[in-house]
Enzyme design. Sequence first.
Site, PDB file in Angstrom:
ATOM      1  N   PHE A 239       0.830  -1.215   0.000  1.00  0.00           N
ATOM      2  CA  PHE A 239       0.000   0.000   0.000  1.00  0.00           C
ATOM      3  C   PHE A 239       0.858   1.256   0.000  1.00  0.00           C
ATOM      4  CE2 PHE A 239      -2.399  -3.301   2.406  1.00  0.00           C
ATOM      5  CZ  PHE A 239      -3.279  -3.630   1.392  1.00  0.00           C
ATOM      6  N   THR A 468      -1.370  -8.064  -6.243  1.00  0.00           N
ATOM      7  CA  THR A 468      -2.259  -7.338  -7.142  1.00  0.00           C
ATOM      8  C   THR A 468      -2.588  -8.113  -8.411  1.00  0.00           C
ATOM      9  OG1 THR A 468      -0.183  -6.314  -7.782  1.00  0.00           O
ATOM     10  CG2 THR A 468      -1.668  -5.008  -6.431  1.00  0.00           C
ATOM     11  N   ASN A 586      -7.690  -7.848 -16.512  1.00  0.00           N
ATOM     12  CA  ASN A 586      -8.171  -9.099 -15.931  1.00  0.00           C
ATOM     13  C   ASN A 586      -9.282  -8.759 -14.936  1.00  0.00           C
ATOM     14  OD1 ASN A 586      -8.579 -11.294 -14.154  1.00  0.00           O
ATOM     15  ND2 ASN A 586      -6.537 -12.113 -14.595  1.00  0.00           N
ATOM     16  N   THR A 589      -8.717  -9.916 -11.135  1.00  0.00           N
ATOM     17  CA  THR A 589      -7.770  -9.187 -10.296  1.00  0.00           C
ATOM     18  C   THR A 589      -8.190  -7.719 -10.188  1.00  0.00           C
ATOM     19  OG1 THR A 589      -6.338  -8.899 -12.217  1.00  0.00           O
ATOM     20  CG2 THR A 589      -5.834 -10.735 -10.759  1.00  0.00           C
ATOM     21  N   GLN A 593      -8.916  -5.371  -6.812  1.00  0.00           N
ATOM     22  CA  GLN A 593      -8.331  -4.061  -6.530  1.00  0.00           C
ATOM     23  C   GLN A 593      -9.406  -3.037  -6.206  1.00  0.00           C
ATOM     24  OE1 GLN A 593      -5.016  -3.170  -6.152  1.00  0.00           O
ATOM     25  NE2 GLN A 593      -5.009  -5.381  -6.058  1.00  0.00           N
ATOM     26  N   LYS A 656      -5.819   1.827 -17.833  1.00  0.00           N
ATOM     27  CA  LYS A 656      -5.469   2.845 -16.842  1.00  0.00           C
ATOM     28  C   LYS A 656      -5.194   2.113 -15.529  1.00  0.00           C
ATOM     29  CE  LYS A 656      -8.474   6.432 -18.882  1.00  0.00           C
ATOM     30  NZ  LYS A 656      -9.691   7.272 -18.672  1.00  0.00           N
ATOM     31  N   GLY A 657      -4.479   2.744 -14.633  1.00  0.00           N
ATOM     32  CA  GLY A 657      -4.177   2.082 -13.363  1.00  0.00           C
ATOM     33  C   GLY A 657      -5.426   1.934 -12.512  1.00  0.00           C
ATOM     34  N   GLU A 660      -5.408   2.131  -7.082  1.00  0.00           N
ATOM     35  CA  GLU A 660      -5.635   3.129  -6.049  1.00  0.00           C
ATOM     36  C   GLU A 660      -7.000   3.809  -6.105  1.00  0.00           C
ATOM     37  OE1 GLU A 660      -1.534   5.005  -5.086  1.00  0.00           O
ATOM     38  OE2 GLU A 660      -1.326   4.130  -7.075  1.00  0.00           O
TER      39      GLU A 660
END
Lengths: 702, 334
Positions: A239, A468, A586, A589, A593, A656-657, A660
């Site tokens: 984290f 992750t 995916n 996963t 998140q 994109k991420g 978070e």
Amino acid sequence: MTFPSEPEAVGRDLPRRDGAVKVLGTATYAYETPLANAAYLHAVQATIARGRVTALDTAAAEALDGVVAVLTPGNAERLASTEDRELAVLQGEEVAFRGQVVALVVADSSEVARHGAALVRVEYAQQPHDAELRADREDLYAPESVNPDLPTDTSEGDVDAALAAAEVSVEETYTTAMYHNNPLEPHATAALWDPAGEGFLTLWDSTQGVHPTRTALASVFGLDEAQLRVVCPYVGGGFGSKGQPHVNVVLAAMAARAVPGRPVRLALTRQQMFSLTGYRTPTIQRCRLGADRDGTITAIAVDVVELTSRIKEFAEQSGVPARMMYASPNRSTTHRLAALDVPVPSWMRAPGECPGMFGPEVAMDELAERLGLDPVELRIRNEPAVEPGSGKPFSSRNLVGCLREGAVRFGWAERDPRPGVRRRGDWLVGTGVAASTYPVSRMPKSTATIRREGERYAVEIGAADLGTGTWTTLAQIAADALGVTVALVDVRIGDTDYPMASVAGGSSGMTTWGSAVVEAAGAFRAKYGSEPPDGAEASGSVQPADDRHAMHAFGAQFAEAHVHLDTGEVRVPRLLGVFAAGRIINPRTARSQFIGGMTMGLSMALHEQSVLDPRTGHVVNHDLAGYHITANADVGAIEAYWLAEDDPHVNAMGSKGIGEIGIVGTAAAVSNAVWHACGVRVRDLPITLDKVLHALEERPRH
Amino acid sequence: MKPFDYLAPADAAEAVRSVAANPDAVFLGGGTNLVDHLKLGVAEPGLVVGLAGLLPSGIEELDDGALRIGAGVSNSDLAADPRVRERFPVLSQALLSGASGQLRNMATVGGNPLQRTRCVYFQDVTTPCNKREPGSGCSAIGGWTRHHAVLGASEHCIAVHPSDMAVAMAALDARVRTLGPAGERAIPFVELHRLPGDAPERDTALEHGELITAIDLPAQPIARRSAYHKVRDRASYAFALVSVAAAIEVEGGVIRDARIAFGGVAHAPWRARRAEEALRGAPASDGSYRAAADAELTDARPAEGLDGGNAFKIPLLRRTLTATLRDLAGEDPR
Ligand SMILES: Cc1cc2nc3c(=O)[nH]c(=O)nc-3n(C[C@H](O)[C@H](O)[C@H](O)COP(=O)(O)OP(=O)(O)OC[C@H]3O[C@@H](n4cnc5c(N)ncnc54)[C@H](O)[C@@H]3O)c2cc1C
Ligand code: SF4
């Protein structure tokens, strides 16, 4: 070679490749690395927040059977670089925060090391310390920039004039608490110098980036990077707290050199993690919003006050999301810091966005209330055409889509806006919404190598999997980039023996490493065509990002909150998030998140708070019995959805991420729902029962 | 952790003799509290005397209808016992509201009431604490007092007793049976725990080396209508901010009798006799419940501290008692 527009492997919910070894308990974490004859380390920590060590009596510890050495500022090696004062451990007598390491015991077992540490007697010349963050401090200062290197202040138009002229406005102060990352696996390192002395150092470290750790340690010890290997196949969560090496890594390397030829192991205790491994600063956010009667925002101002440590600055960018969320002709944001005698703060999941979307998103709800406008509609009404500030077009921006889709799924349309009027049994019931956002970032450097090994393809890159999904998702990307079935692809990560990879941070991993893998696959196919011989090998590196577009992921989070009529206890039986985060590599996963982030956001809303006692500069609730995180019973229904988003600008995969964004906005949605349930605006996190009890006292029970 | 000797005695008598003879010795029950303290340096005994297998581990029905609970019974087994669930629901509920399934499997009936305070300053050997180190001062006063006492505290210590089970036991007029160096005795449960006064280092009335062998629960029809209400900062796995153990007998809308104890508010489970007195003969109504709470809380004093201290506990306790009694009385007079 480009990435296929209709990928085969990407988009499939493949199970995690590391799942089986983790469930079986055979995945080796740093501390468990098989190493014969290892010595164990335990740190001695300062019990004052500021001053000097005047005497260190190690005799009793050294006399203990099984103690191999006690390292102190008096006998520890001089580090080549002490520029990073957090890492400059045992280099002097000065104490800059409570819990600072003042000695290190090396012993044959962890029990003896711990006992030895308790026997080290330390005397201090104590100086008055200052560990209290307040917005009215006179010594607040403006840092040169805020994390990672963003402007400290911004200003457009004339906020004060716009606020004075606004038909409706909100001016409130919101606070978020100090938070500790608390990954399940503590910070742990094993180290071995072999050959000893100037030779070669191997570190098995629980880290979010083997290469960044190697670079930092090489500099601290004055080594050539070729003299250092860092290995980390599995991480039990980080984290952000394992994004940069902390003092445990330096201590392990130092101790290993002090006992030549012998490996050492160091695992911090949970309590030690509260002073040695970073945390999120508390924030005080003054938020001002002005709007016309129709809900058009005319002014946005966010002024943030935070703390940092006196020895190392970390300026969390909490004012940053207010710079681009909503349209407004007048806008200003500022960051001010108090440098205190406290441990060094650092990254924690969504630094900036996470705390910085609490105040403003509750303020939006308050504005909606004052306007008599639906809070979903208020946000939609203030959608910017281009990125505020930069004026760049968005590569894609689907906040409105998330809000609309979420509203439908959540059943928002039937919502009665009045607060405190719904009751179910002994509970008052309310719902709330808030927006989420997180930037798409790409690190400048990362390289992947692809090699044909028999019938299979090996992908090597020093990337990290914090739990992750990297082991799995990089295989999916490589399979599609190579045009082969994913079952033929082996991924090798977590070792500096593989090509250089950037840190798993800022939700940049897939964008950065995935891009490198796509480049490598392109180079591989260009060189070898469709029939590569055994041993064929090619590498590729991430290319600079498109800088013509503003790139962010967005989301909308909806919460249902219940407030107990008698006791004020707050429960959140339902959370629903909809995200627009490009192509999902995916779904399995990714969902983890999103819901993991939302759960952590719920935890922030209701529970988490590191209680820093200013009298000692000490976090007093420094274990998981005292530092509450959301437990299973606190999480009811939690749903995450995403929009199909096609963004050709972000990277080859269109992703994109997502690591978070799930934590961003959750706490505001919960606070807004609590207000809707019981009529109390809780502007200070966490939302505990004592903050709503007064309103229940005044309320007739029926 | 300081090294210590470990003894597995042949029987309870030997256990008592071994501890009584050595001021530096302690008993080890399930270890869920003591082992933490060994690791933290809060307890540094020279000798640990294991109790595993030495204590009665069954629940016996006595001739007068009382239940005798062996001190070796696990918290889980006690909570699950059908007789306890039927006759003393408050006790079963209190146990199940505490800790976690794994901990309750390990924790013993003898060890539970003797678990020590969760005061964060007590548990951290780097901060002064009169309970851990008599005379060193109380760090909690003026510090983080959210989890501290509002009743019966002293200028030397404001800690609270953390056990949920003990609150139910205090309400149920349980008796603690012990074996000490001077032989056997029985102590009313409400006299087991002390208020801190000027000796906060002493939690209980037990002598050094005195072993809890069983707890007797006298038969009481009133306890069939009983409940435990625990209010905490998260939905599970947290100690009480306040808790209420209550049993009540109502006839024709009038309260005939009541048993009430509070948790989370004092150095001992707090038997609320003044509240009980106020309830007897009163109509079963929110007004009576509030008045009963107020009668008990007249001497309550909040502990000021960080984040507003713990003043909220006083209205919270009043409201929790009211809600508990309202539910037990079975009719919501709203
Ligand atoms: C994370 C966590 C959460 C918890 N949450 C709760 C909660 O919500 N509510 C709650 O009530 N409890 C809670 N507990 C505490 C738990 O209930 C106690 O630790 C447990 O009941 C103690 O029993 P034990 O047998 O393990 O005692 P031990 O740890 O073995 O002993 C405790 C003390 O009693 C002494 N002792 C033990 N047995 C005897 C005996 N027969 N005679 C005389 N002395 C004896 C020991 O010397 C020691 O001093 C929690 C504990 C943990 C670790
Ligand atoms: S309240 Fe009691 S236990 Fe806590 S620090 Fe003060 S003396 Fe110690």
